[in-house]
Design a protein around this motif. Structure first.
Motif, PDB file in Angstrom:
ATOM      1  N   GLU A   1      -1.125  -0.257 -10.586  1.00  0.00           N
ATOM      2  CA  GLU A   1      -0.894  -1.124  -9.434  1.00  0.00           C
ATOM      3  C   GLU A   1       0.388  -1.939  -9.590  1.00  0.00           C
ATOM      4  O   GLU A   1       1.094  -2.218  -8.614  1.00  0.00           O
ATOM      5  CB  GLU A   1      -2.086  -2.054  -9.223  1.00  0.00           C
ATOM      6  CG  GLU A   1      -3.331  -1.368  -8.666  1.00  0.00           C
ATOM      7  CD  GLU A   1      -4.205  -0.769  -9.753  1.00  0.00           C
ATOM      8  OE1 GLU A   1      -3.704  -0.572 -10.890  1.00  0.00           O
ATOM      9  OE2 GLU A   1      -5.382  -0.501  -9.480  1.00  0.00           O
TER      10      GLU A   1
ATOM     11  N   GLN B   1       3.244   0.357  -8.755  1.00  0.00           N
ATOM     12  CA  GLN B   1       3.213   0.642  -7.321  1.00  0.00           C
ATOM     13  C   GLN B   1       3.725  -0.547  -6.512  1.00  0.00           C
ATOM     14  O   GLN B   1       4.408  -0.362  -5.496  1.00  0.00           O
ATOM     15  CB  GLN B   1       1.787   0.998  -6.894  1.00  0.00           C
ATOM     16  CG  GLN B   1       1.312   2.348  -7.404  1.00  0.00           C
ATOM     17  CD  GLN B   1      -0.168   2.573  -7.161  1.00  0.00           C
ATOM     18  OE1 GLN B   1      -0.827   1.790  -6.476  1.00  0.00           O
ATOM     19  NE2 GLN B   1      -0.711   3.633  -7.738  1.00  0.00           N
ATOM     20  N   GLU B   2       3.413  -1.764  -6.967  1.00  0.00           N
ATOM     21  CA  GLU B   2       3.851  -2.950  -6.238  1.00  0.00           C
ATOM     22  C   GLU B   2       5.371  -3.090  -6.264  1.00  0.00           C
ATOM     23  O   GLU B   2       5.990  -3.478  -5.267  1.00  0.00           O
ATOM     24  CB  GLU B   2       3.186  -4.207  -6.816  1.00  0.00           C
ATOM     25  CG  GLU B   2       3.580  -5.521  -6.144  1.00  0.00           C
ATOM     26  CD  GLU B   2       3.201  -5.596  -4.675  1.00  0.00           C
ATOM     27  OE1 GLU B   2       3.715  -6.508  -3.996  1.00  0.00           O
ATOM     28  OE2 GLU B   2       2.398  -4.760  -4.198  1.00  0.00           O
TER      29      GLU B   2
ATOM     30  N   ARG C   1       6.591  -0.573  -3.844  1.00  0.00           N
ATOM     31  CA  ARG C   1       6.279  -1.003  -2.474  1.00  0.00           C
ATOM     32  C   ARG C   1       7.279  -2.052  -1.994  1.00  0.00           C
ATOM     33  O   ARG C   1       7.788  -1.981  -0.875  1.00  0.00           O
ATOM     34  CB  ARG C   1       4.856  -1.569  -2.412  1.00  0.00           C
ATOM     35  CG  ARG C   1       4.396  -1.896  -0.987  1.00  0.00           C
ATOM     36  CD  ARG C   1       3.102  -2.684  -0.968  1.00  0.00           C
ATOM     37  NE  ARG C   1       3.283  -4.033  -1.518  1.00  0.00           N
ATOM     38  CZ  ARG C   1       3.839  -5.038  -0.857  1.00  0.00           C
ATOM     39  NH1 ARG C   1       4.295  -4.859   0.373  1.00  0.00           N
ATOM     40  NH2 ARG C   1       3.947  -6.225  -1.420  1.00  0.00           N
ATOM     41  N   ARG C   2       7.572  -3.026  -2.847  1.00  0.00           N
ATOM     42  CA  ARG C   2       8.504  -4.086  -2.440  1.00  0.00           C
ATOM     43  C   ARG C   2       9.914  -3.548  -2.225  1.00  0.00           C
ATOM     44  O   ARG C   2      10.669  -4.068  -1.392  1.00  0.00           O
ATOM     45  CB  ARG C   2       8.508  -5.206  -3.477  1.00  0.00           C
ATOM     46  CG  ARG C   2       7.197  -5.958  -3.561  1.00  0.00           C
ATOM     47  CD  ARG C   2       7.330  -7.249  -4.330  1.00  0.00           C
ATOM     48  NE  ARG C   2       6.038  -7.851  -4.566  1.00  0.00           N
ATOM     49  CZ  ARG C   2       5.869  -9.061  -5.098  1.00  0.00           C
ATOM     50  NH1 ARG C   2       6.935  -9.790  -5.436  1.00  0.00           N
ATOM     51  NH2 ARG C   2       4.662  -9.534  -5.298  1.00  0.00           N
TER      52      ARG C   2
ATOM     53  N   GLY D   1      10.432  -0.677  -1.052  1.00  0.00           N
ATOM     54  CA  GLY D   1      10.333   0.203   0.112  1.00  0.00           C
ATOM     55  C   GLY D   1      10.475   1.673  -0.216  1.00  0.00           C
ATOM     56  O   GLY D   1      10.940   2.445   0.630  1.00  0.00           O
TER      57      GLY D   1
ATOM     58  N   LEU E   1       7.856   3.783  -1.962  1.00  0.00           N
ATOM     59  CA  LEU E   1       6.686   4.535  -2.423  1.00  0.00           C
ATOM     60  C   LEU E   1       6.852   5.987  -2.007  1.00  0.00           C
ATOM     61  O   LEU E   1       7.327   6.270  -0.895  1.00  0.00           O
ATOM     62  CB  LEU E   1       5.402   3.969  -1.818  1.00  0.00           C
ATOM     63  CG  LEU E   1       4.705   2.872  -2.625  1.00  0.00           C
ATOM     64  CD1 LEU E   1       3.508   2.336  -1.850  1.00  0.00           C
ATOM     65  CD2 LEU E   1       4.249   3.390  -3.979  1.00  0.00           C
TER      66      LEU E   1
END
Length: 254
Positions: A227, A230-231, A234-235, A237, A239
């Motif tokens: 996680e 992944q974070e 994600r931040r 942009g 993924l």
């Protein structure tokens, strides 16, 4: 699946012969190690995420004129890179006290340093990558004085740019490790950024909460390691389009 000749396998990546002379294919594994390989494990999907994160950060650095070995991403786990002569140094930049710096000097983790500090470690796993100084580096011929000048200039530029980029998405760049190589083209040599830039070799903390989003979650058994990676993606942009999933590596030639 293409058959490629394996040239090298490290802790987190495999290098294969590239499709053209002077190129390599870099494959990102899910394997994780810590404490000079005393701790080993697997972080599911790490290779996919690191491939994407490193691609994104390398391309952003190239946009501001930082030379790198990166050419392009090939698929979810592979990227095409230029073959370089790796300088046997791990260059570590520290902005906030953490890890071995806190342990060695007794500085409380999380203390903002008065200025960014650059450290050099000899890239030798058998010796546990010892801390070295410029005198060692030049005396033993690992890099020349001019090489070090180029490395320091590039490293400070990388640090300034990435610190700002990451702060913009709520991440503090605590410290990170980079490697450099000599690229020979047209009878000229230049120093370029090599290896990768990812949560594997950066300490990345949430700017508000201080939550760790890097390999320290694995080192310290904090849980939710996947996680954290992944974070970060994600931040930024980035993924993966199909989500994190396992892909087999290329078939190896014996």
């Amino acid at each position: 699946m293409a058959r490629r000749r394996q040239l090298y396998e490290g802790k987190a990546k495999i290098l294969f012969e590239g499709p053209e002379p002077g190129t390599l294919v870099q494959y990102f594994k899910d394997d994780a190690t810590a404490f000079n390989s005393q701790k080993k494990g697997t972080i599911t999907g790490k290779g996919v995420l690191n491939n994407r994160i490193s691609e994104y950060l390398m391309m952003r650095l190239m946009d501001i004129g930082v030379p790198t070995h990166f050419i392009r991403r090939l698929n979810m786990r592979e990227q095409l890179i230029r073959e370089v002569e790796i300088i046997p140094l791990e260059v570590v930049v520290r902005n906030v006290a953490a890890g071995s710096l806190s342990t060695r000097l007794g500085i409380q983790e999380g203390t903002r340093l008065p200025r960014s500090i650059i450290e050099y470690y000899y890239k030798n796993a058998a010796l546990n990558h010892p801390l070295v100084c410029e005198e060692h580096i030049t005396a033993f011929g690992w890099a020349s004085t001019q090489d070090l000048d180029d490395i320091v200039a590039l490293t400070l530029r990388i640090n300034d740019f990435l610190s700002g980029l990451l702060l913009g998405v709520g991440i503090t760049l605590v410290d990170f490790k980079v490697e450099f190589g000599r690229l020979y083209e047209n009878d000229e040599m230049r120093i370029v950024l090599a290896d990768e830039i990812s949560p594997d070799n950066c300490r990345l903390w949430d700017s508000k909460t201080g939550e760790k989003m890097d390999k320290d979650r694995f080192r310290r058994d904090l849980g939710k390691v996947e996680e954290g990676y992944q974070e970060v993606a994600r931040r930024l942009g980035i993924l993966p389009e199909a989500g994190v999933r396992d892909l087999k590596g290329p078939e190896m030639m014996q």
